[in-house]
Design an enzyme around this catalytic site. Structure first.
Site, PDB file in Angstrom:
ATOM      1  N   ASP A   1      36.506  39.755  34.386  1.00 49.14           N
ATOM      2  CA  ASP A   1      37.196  41.099  35.636  1.00 49.14           C
ATOM      3  C   ASP A   1      38.577  40.443  36.039  1.00 49.14           C
ATOM      4  O   ASP A   1      39.217  41.331  36.572  1.00 49.14           O
ATOM      5  CB  ASP A   1      36.386  41.188  36.844  1.00 49.14           C
ATOM      6  CG  ASP A   1      36.217  39.787  37.572  1.00 49.14           C
ATOM      7  OD1 ASP A   1      36.951  38.939  37.409  1.00 49.14           O
ATOM      8  OD2 ASP A   1      35.718  39.888  38.850  1.00 49.14           O
TER       9      ASP A   1
ATOM     10  N   ASP B   1      38.602  35.501  32.676  1.00 48.44           N
ATOM     11  CA  ASP B   1      37.799  34.227  33.404  1.00 48.44           C
ATOM     12  C   ASP B   1      36.510  34.487  32.841  1.00 48.44           C
ATOM     13  O   ASP B   1      36.041  35.351  31.959  1.00 48.44           O
ATOM     14  CB  ASP B   1      37.974  34.406  34.843  1.00 48.44           C
ATOM     15  CG  ASP B   1      37.471  35.783  35.375  1.00 48.44           C
ATOM     16  OD1 ASP B   1      37.393  36.693  34.896  1.00 48.44           O
ATOM     17  OD2 ASP B   1      37.276  35.696  36.665  1.00 48.44           O
TER      18      ASP B   1
ATOM     19  N   ASP C   1      33.569  36.047  33.962  1.00 44.45           N
ATOM     20  CA  ASP C   1      32.860  37.571  33.967  1.00 44.45           C
ATOM     21  C   ASP C   1      33.732  38.450  33.447  1.00 44.45           C
ATOM     22  O   ASP C   1      33.503  39.321  33.624  1.00 44.45           O
ATOM     23  CB  ASP C   1      32.249  37.468  35.208  1.00 44.45           C
ATOM     24  CG  ASP C   1      33.282  37.517  36.493  1.00 44.45           C
ATOM     25  OD1 ASP C   1      34.465  37.401  36.235  1.00 44.45           O
ATOM     26  OD2 ASP C   1      32.918  38.335  37.314  1.00 44.45           O
TER      27      ASP C   1
ATOM     28  N   SER D   1      31.879  34.119  38.292  1.00 49.27           N
ATOM     29  CA  SER D   1      33.212  34.245  37.884  1.00 49.27           C
ATOM     30  C   SER D   1      34.143  33.150  37.350  1.00 49.27           C
ATOM     31  O   SER D   1      33.692  32.758  36.488  1.00 49.27           O
ATOM     32  CB  SER D   1      33.903  34.806  39.198  1.00 49.27           C
ATOM     33  OG  SER D   1      35.241  35.499  38.949  1.00 49.27           O
TER      34      SER D   1
END
Length: 447
Positions: A250, A246, A248, A107
């Site tokens: 999400d 960010d 990833d 992440s």
């Protein structure tokens, strides 16, 4: 039941250190494959197939190969998407009717961290029970599938295109982004080749930053957790908005043309207002223990019930499902629109915010008029391991005094860190000096 490897958001750690090593990840793939295979056999579904996606970390190649080997050794077929946002993996798992999806990502963490996260066939995070079954399988010796029963693996070339079209489908057909200039910061992460297409194809003029991943620069000075470059670029290009994701993709942070940053608490409020303006009933929304009190009070004043979950999008999702509601999120920018997607999605959240602005003809500042975030003061206090703050007499006495004096015009939150011997003392009040005063008084009782 406590678990050895799975945390609240999968398995995560420093690459090369347990458990983020190729040998463990191979065993993890095998263990997950065995659990999936048993489930498929029990339901008569035949051989299971999983999708593996990843962000742009250098270690993703190594861990992808290890997972692939583990799954195929367990007799599970594997599809590999290459770099793809976490919510993209969740979507494709559901759309392709697969048995599970796996994301290799840490992440918003630096490149030297990585992690493994699983999605169920419906695009939801795995139930605790299934994660516990995988952990139990990890303790057993590996018994490989017979040579003629090994899984097959292949790459899919249209994963990005499929996900781009899905994102666009969540934007109202009668709206477009013509005439808007938008700066996109993809954090050198998984959205670098996705987000620009989504917003450009809907009509926006797009300026991209944080879109040149090299395996080691993910989240480094760019993205939702480091918005300074987005603020600068939005002003420099005279853009209407800046959007930051960010690593990833999400989570979402938004900047307006004046360089003002809007966090997830404010964006949740905007999404609620958009639904209400369109005549849709919004009986309630879910935030977290950290959601700003001003947002809660503003929603309640409009008859929208507000529930606080524990910190973490997993817990927000649990509360939404429990109440049968659609909208939730946290200040970090994890936002959930359950009628659009099964999981938090930065791109889709941005599209919902943009739809609200286009439909109303207002700016973010205008939509949020009257919602003035309360100042927050957070102090981290180091304590002895195992310290029980609830049994600390001086703290409890000070807590009663501060809560009585704030009397609905602020709030106090005290919670232990889940990763280090620290107690977090947070006070929120309409007056910043008051928040600081009570936070310091409470923290002093622990020092």
């Amino acid at each position: 039941m406590s678990r050895k490897y799975f945390g609240t958001d999968g398995i995560r750690g420093r690459v090369g250190e347990s458990p983020i090593t190729p040998d463990f990840v191979l065993r993890l793939g095998y263990a997950a494959g065995r659990v999936l295979a048993h489930g498929s056999e029990a339901h008569g579904h035949g051989r299971p197939t999983v999708l593996i996606g990843k962000d742009t970390r250098l270690s993703g190649y190594m861990l992808e190969a290890a997972l692939e080997a583990g799954f195929t050794a367990a007799g599970v077929d594997v599809l590999m998407s290459g770099p793809l946002p976490t919510p993209g993996v969740a979507y494709l798992t559901r759309a392709l009717r697969l048995s599970a999806g796996v994301v290799i990502s840490a992440s918003h963490n630096p490149y030297y961290d990585n992690g493994i996260k699983f999605f169920s066939a419906t695009g939801d995070k795995l139930p605790d029970e299934t994660e516990s079954q995988i952990e139990a399988e990890l303790e057993k010796p590996m018994v490989y599938a017979a040579s003629d029963a090994l899984g097959r693996a292949r790459r899919i070339d249209d994963a990005a295109g499929r996900y781009i079209e899905f994102c666009k489908s969540t934007f109202p057909n009668d709206l477009n982004l013509f005439g808007m200039k938008i700066v996109l910061d993809s954090a050198h992460g998984a959205a670098y080749h996705i987000a620009p297409h989504v917003f450009h194809e809907l009509g926006a003029e797009v300026v991209s930053i944080g879109n040149q991943p090299n395996g080691r620069n993910i989240n480094d000075g760019y993205g939702a957790t480091e918005p300074a470059k987005l603020i600068e670029a939005t002003r420099q290009h005279g853009a209407d908005l800046g959007l930051a994701f960010d690593g990833d993709a999400d989570r979402l942070q938004v900047v307006d043309r004046n360089g003002r940053l809007y966090n997830g608490d404010e964006l949740l409020y905007v999404m609620v207002q958009a639904r209400r303006a369109a005549g849709q009933a919004v009986p309630g929304a879910v935030g977290t223990l950290m959601t700003n009190l001003a947002v809660e009070l503003a929603l309640k004043a409009q008859g929208v019930e507000f529930v606080r979950a524990k910190v973490g999008d997993r817990y927000v999702l649990e509360e939404l499902k429990k109440h049968g509601w659609l909208l939730g999120g946290e200040g970090s920018g994890h936002l959930l629109c359950l009628d659009k997607h099964s999981t938090g999605d930065g791109i889709i959240s941005a599209l919902q915010v943009l739809a609200a602005l286009r439909r109303s003809g207002q700016t973010l500042e205008q939509v949020l008029d009257g919602v003035h975030l309360f100042p927050q003061k957070l102090i981290n206090v180091r304590v002895e391991k195992g310290f029980d703050w609830k049994a600390h007499a001086a703290l409890q006495a000070a807590l009663k005094v501060s809560e009585a004096e704030l009397n609905g015009k602020g709030r106090v939150l005290i919670r232990p860190s889940g990763t280090e011997p620290v107690v977090r003392v947070m006070v929120e009040a309409q007056d910043a000096a008051l928040a600081t005063k009570y936070a310091e008084q409470l923290a002093a009782t622990l020092q």
